[in-house]
Design an enzyme around this catalytic site. Structure first.
Site, mmCIF file in Angstrom:
data_model
loop_
_atom_site.group_PDB
_atom_site.id
_atom_site.type_symbol
_atom_site.label_atom_id
_atom_site.label_comp_id
_atom_site.label_asym_id
_atom_site.label_seq_id
_atom_site.Cartn_x
_atom_site.Cartn_y
_atom_site.Cartn_z
ATOM 1 N N THR A 22 -5.915 -30.114 13.121
ATOM 2 C CA THR A 22 -4.519 -29.716 13.296
ATOM 3 C C THR A 22 -4.481 -28.604 14.333
ATOM 4 O O THR A 22 -5.405 -27.796 14.400
ATOM 5 C CB THR A 22 -3.991 -29.188 11.937
ATOM 6 N N ARG A 57 2.896 -39.718 2.844
ATOM 7 C CA ARG A 57 2.489 -38.333 2.543
ATOM 8 C C ARG A 57 2.822 -37.392 3.715
ATOM 9 O O ARG A 57 2.552 -37.681 4.875
ATOM 10 C CB ARG A 57 0.986 -38.305 2.267
ATOM 11 N N VAL A 58 3.415 -36.267 3.395
ATOM 12 C CA VAL A 58 3.674 -35.239 4.393
ATOM 13 C C VAL A 58 2.967 -33.961 3.942
ATOM 14 O O VAL A 58 3.052 -33.590 2.771
ATOM 15 C CB VAL A 58 5.196 -34.971 4.543
ATOM 16 N N GLY A 59 2.250 -33.329 4.862
ATOM 17 C CA GLY A 59 1.516 -32.104 4.518
ATOM 18 C C GLY A 59 2.339 -30.855 4.776
ATOM 19 O O GLY A 59 3.574 -30.887 4.828
ATOM 20 N N ASP A 60 1.635 -29.756 4.946
ATOM 21 C CA ASP A 60 2.318 -28.465 5.108
ATOM 22 C C ASP A 60 2.802 -28.194 6.528
ATOM 23 O O ASP A 60 3.710 -27.390 6.726
ATOM 24 C CB ASP A 60 1.350 -27.340 4.713
ATOM 25 N N THR A 119 -3.741 -24.261 8.733
ATOM 26 C CA THR A 119 -4.465 -25.527 8.773
ATOM 27 C C THR A 119 -5.326 -25.627 7.528
ATOM 28 O O THR A 119 -5.885 -24.630 7.083
ATOM 29 C CB THR A 119 -5.347 -25.644 10.037
ATOM 30 N N GLY A 120 -5.402 -26.819 6.974
ATOM 31 C CA GLY A 120 -6.205 -26.983 5.768
ATOM 32 C C GLY A 120 -5.583 -27.999 4.844
ATOM 33 O O GLY A 120 -4.733 -28.794 5.276
HETATM 34 N N1 ASP Z 1 -2.715 -29.102 7.027
HETATM 35 C C1 ASP Z 1 -2.791 -30.445 7.518
HETATM 36 C C2 ASP Z 1 -2.154 -31.371 6.509
HETATM 37 O O1 ASP Z 1 -2.380 -31.180 5.329
HETATM 38 C C3 ASP Z 1 -4.184 -30.907 7.800
HETATM 39 C C4 ASP Z 1 -5.094 -29.914 8.486
HETATM 40 O O2 ASP Z 1 -4.684 -28.816 8.832
HETATM 41 O O3 ASP Z 1 -6.261 -30.256 8.716
HETATM 42 O O4 ASP Z 1 -1.508 -32.298 6.894
#
Ligand code: ASP
Length: 331
Positions: A198, A226-229, A248-249
């Site tokens: 990311t 699915r939607v992340g942060d 990120t994470g």
């Molecule tokens: N935070 C991102 C998500 O969960 C993925 C990432 O940062 O690696 O979509």
């Protein structure tokens, strides 16, 4: 006479924003299982060069009096156009073999924000997020609607195969195999098949304004829309007059802990320093929940923090005096 001069000075400085000349720019290209052995020397060099290019693109804008928003957008676009990062061109595949992109941007001056989620044909999601902020009455647009909004505003859609990269495809095949072994398939962020990458940027411009942005393909093999942060304001991205944050994470944990906003809240309500707030969130709060990731953050006084609890995070900063650094591992 003296009093009226002082009064005039106070008045003019409140009408015309102060130019402080202090500026700062920080970027990330994702946190994850990144160790010396996990990427080749050639790959390491390519990452470092691309991070440097993105860093200097933002720096030039800020140095020439440009806005923090422009710097954030320019740097993220460079990383989106590179196949190296999990955003734009290098986005990971979802379970259906599609690239599904999320992004957000926030203007710390006025809390204006724009975000998009689940788009399949947008070359630079960060620019569409900015357009949502500037040309719509909404904060977050998703899927077909977001793409309709893009077309209506003159953004050309790209065919889905623009996002195809062999490396990401192989990661999907591997992740699908891994899923078959689990009785309850789950996304395991620590498993490097789910990949990191990311991208994000935070900036403080010469006018004292902060901005933050984040862009991602999400997590490999993600399912059911699915939607992340990353496109969630307050979770993956936040900027106000105190600080600017891009995360990120493992997105689910960043949403549940409202991580990006929590940095500002801790500074505002608890009097934490930027470093204190961000270290505690990453190494204490998230770590205790088994959540992996990191963030970049800066505050209005020009402090910066880049904590992560993974083995590595692609990251870099550049200061107003031109001193800069890009790093990958946990040195
Ligand atoms: N935070 C991102 C998500 O969960 C993925 C990432 O940062 O690696 O979509």
């Amino acid at each position: 006479m003296k009093t009226s001069f002082i009064l005039l000075f106070i008045l003019s400085s409140s009408i015309f924003p102060q130019q402080t000349n202090k500026f700062l720019f920080v970027i990330h290209g994702g946190a994850g299982t990144i160790t010396k052995g996990s990427i080749t020397a050639v790959e390491e060099q390519s990452y470092k060069e691309k991070l440097k290019e993105a860093l200097f693109a933002g720096y030039e804008i800020l140095k020439n009096n440009g806005s923090s928003l422009d710097a954030v957008e320019a740097a993220i676009k460079i990383m989106e156009d590179s196949p190296l990062f999990n955003a734009g061109k290098g986005a990971v595949f979802n379970n259906k073999g599609k690239n599904e992109l999320d992004a957000s941007i926030m203007d710390g001056r006025n809390l204006n924000a724009g975000a998009i989620a689940g788009v399949h044909h947008i070359k630079n999601p960060i620019s569409l997020a900015r357009l949502v902020m500037e040309k719509s009455q909404h904060v977050l647009l998703t899927g077909d609607g977001a793409e309709e909004f893009a077309s209506a505003n003159g953004i050309q859609l790209v065919p889905e195969d623009y996002f195809y990269t062999e490396k990401r495809w192989q990661q999907l095949l591997k992740a699908r195999e891994g899923d078959k072994k689990d009785s309850i398939p789950k996304i395991n962020y620590i498993n490097s098949d789910y990949k990191f990458g990311t991208v994000g940027a935070v900036a403080l411009d010469k006018h004292g304004n902060l901005a933050a942005g984040t862009s991602t393909g999400g997590m490999t093999n993600k399912k059911f829309g699915r939607v992340g942060d990353s496109p969630i304001i307050g979770a993956g991205t936040y900027a106000d007059s105190i600080c600017a944050v891009s995360c990120t994470g493992h997105g689910e944990y960043f949403i549940k802990n409202a991580v990006a906003y929590d940095v500002s809240a801790r500074m505002k309500y608890c009097g934490h320093s930027l470093v204190q707030a961000t270290e505690d969130i990453i190494h204490n709060v998230l770590e205790k929940q088994g959540a992996k990731g990191g963030l970049i953050a800066i505050d209005k006084d020009g402090n910066l923090a880049m904590p992560f609890n993974t083995t590595g995070m692609y990251r870099g900063y550049i200061k107003e005096n031109g001193s800069w650094e890009v790093k990958i591992y946990g040195e």
